[in-house]
Design a protein around this motif. Sequence first.
Motif, PDB file in Angstrom:
ATOM      1  N   HIS A  49     -44.720  -7.815  67.763  1.00 26.28           N
ATOM      2  CA  HIS A  49     -45.045  -6.885  66.677  1.00 26.28           C
ATOM      3  C   HIS A  49     -43.839  -6.365  65.900  1.00 26.28           C
ATOM      4  O   HIS A  49     -43.986  -5.924  64.764  1.00 26.28           O
ATOM      5  CB  HIS A  49     -45.870  -5.711  67.213  1.00 26.28           C
ATOM      6  N   GLU A  88     -54.258 -11.752  68.665  1.00 32.52           N
ATOM      7  CA  GLU A  88     -54.028 -10.722  69.688  1.00 32.52           C
ATOM      8  C   GLU A  88     -54.469 -11.240  71.073  1.00 32.52           C
ATOM      9  O   GLU A  88     -53.890 -10.883  72.091  1.00 32.52           O
ATOM     10  CB  GLU A  88     -54.769  -9.416  69.341  1.00 32.52           C
ATOM     11  N   VAL A 127     -48.407 -11.460  63.608  1.00 35.12           N
ATOM     12  CA  VAL A 127     -48.143 -11.422  65.057  1.00 35.12           C
ATOM     13  C   VAL A 127     -47.830 -12.832  65.572  1.00 35.12           C
ATOM     14  O   VAL A 127     -46.901 -13.045  66.360  1.00 35.12           O
ATOM     15  CB  VAL A 127     -49.347 -10.813  65.826  1.00 35.12           C
ATOM     16  N   ASP A 141     -58.860  -5.671  70.992  1.00 38.57           N
ATOM     17  CA  ASP A 141     -57.636  -4.887  70.903  1.00 38.57           C
ATOM     18  C   ASP A 141     -57.873  -3.476  70.347  1.00 38.57           C
ATOM     19  O   ASP A 141     -57.879  -2.494  71.093  1.00 38.57           O
ATOM     20  CB  ASP A 141     -56.638  -5.656  70.015  1.00 38.57           C
ATOM     21  N   HIS A 189     -52.358  -9.169  59.543  1.00 42.88           N
ATOM     22  CA  HIS A 189     -51.651  -8.681  60.726  1.00 42.88           C
ATOM     23  C   HIS A 189     -51.635  -9.757  61.828  1.00 42.88           C
ATOM     24  O   HIS A 189     -50.600 -10.019  62.436  1.00 42.88           O
ATOM     25  CB  HIS A 189     -52.310  -7.397  61.231  1.00 42.88           C
TER      26      HIS A 189
HETATM   27 ZN   LIG Z   1     -51.507  -5.975  66.597  1.00 40.90          ZN
END
Ligand SMILES: [Zn+2]
Length: 456
Positions: A312, A245, A341, A196, A337
């Motif tokens: 997000h 992700e 998500v 990502d 993070h």
């Molecule tokens: Zn992200």
Amino acid sequence: MKFQFTFTGEEQLRNIEGLLDDWFKGGFPRDAVLPFRSSLLKTDDALAAASLYKRGAAGLRDDDTGKLFFPEKIPKQTEIPEPVFFETWPDFINTRFTQSHDREKTIFVLDKTLLSHHPSVARSISKTKARLFIFECTEENKNIDSLARICSEMTGGLTSVIAVGGGICCDVAALAGCLQGLRITLIPTTLLSLADAGIGGKTGINHRFAGKNQIGLFARTDEIICIHELLQSLSGDLVTDGLAEILKHSWLNGNFEKWRPAAEKLLSQPAGSAFLDADVQQLISENINFKRSVTGADPFEKNLRILLNLGHTVAHLLEALILHQKSGSGEVLKLSHGMAVLSGLKCLLENSLIGSAPDGFHQLISAILKRRNIHFPLFDLGNETQKAKDILIQDKKNRLASVSQEELRIRCVLPQYGCLNRIPDSASADKFTDACIAYILPDELIGYIKKSGIIS
Ligand SMILES: [Zn+2]
Ligand SMILES: NC(=O)c1ccc[n+]([C@@H]2O[C@H](COP(=O)([O-])OP(=O)(O)OC[C@H]3O[C@@H](n4cnc5c(N)ncnc54)[C@H](O)[C@@H]3O)[C@@H](O)[C@H]2O)c1
């Protein structure tokens, strides 16, 4: 006017920072015409500041003369390079780097933690004539001080920078390289940065009060390199953050069934050994190519790229709220993070906002959250609803639609499974993206998060 920046030293970045501070304090949107005074700051430096402000390439108004300036965007990078894979670090150094003519004109920016796991990386660089900067990669250090230090190291006729590390290292080194006009090679070494962060040309640093990645540029990446050996030191937590992700990508391109065995291997095997697996290598490669195809089709986040924000809006809200929450035992709660998500995806799925999921999708999300010891509800919102609404409204990614202040709505990405299985052509990209977006009242969104039991 063309964006032309000649780095003249740390003081110049300090002056630019002062101007950025003023604009952040003023709360200007990213596409505003921003004020400055040519009696206080050179126009070229103010143009650089305008390009860096919220990565927006905004316009500029000289309040001394009344003149307007509009910086040209950095040329669009339609073709994001194909990744090149190496098994080991010596493979890369011996076959690719030592034969390169410009190695004396190269600087490596190395992630300090990566180095603690792979000390031979620094040793082998010091045997070449390349310069080396070791960067302690934390969110606190992802700031203008580090940017200034790295830019200062890039003077003296260098032509290229090679960033070796996670998303922080790649974001900061690429931004410095872009400001200094260097050729940029990224060697992302976390799963998240490979799948990502390292792909797509976004660079950035945090601003001390405006927040994460608020200062940056869209930069041209010249080379993306993956070195399997460097991934073997990743902890289970770093693997699951990357998997989050990857699951998001799999929802968008409809590849979950195909990627599931490799994702499960990553989850169940000791991190290092899983990266040697051919299925996992294929998974990484397909993720890079998916992100390349979306960001190549929409380099400046005008349409399709917005869909990568799936999950997000909720994630950013949880990340911001949790900073101030304490657990039952009084410890400050943490939510990475990636886990934020996954919580965001869980919320959208459980409120049936993105249609139905393929078999096993929801279960894999739950298994990852369980592995990370995440328990819901994360916390009790109590009387902080207004604060949550303010965060939603201030998040730069949540473009707002409004009829009046009371009617402010938050932009939410709500795509069906597999919607980006084929990348729409540029003529239909706007319409396609709009069809995947809904504007939701902040109260309604907070209600969905509570309903799915993520917070109480
Ligand atoms: Zn992200
Ligand atoms: N540019 C973009 O498009 C984009 C997209 C998403 C995220 N980001 C940014 O990326 C950052 C997150 O990236 P990340 O998850 O890679 O975090 P990170 O860069 O903080 O890396 C996580 C940790 O892993 C360490 N590390 C790196 N490689 C390692 C290895 N091979 N073995 C062991 N440890 C290793 C790092 O030193 C760090 O401590 C955030 O700052 C985020 O804002 C950027």
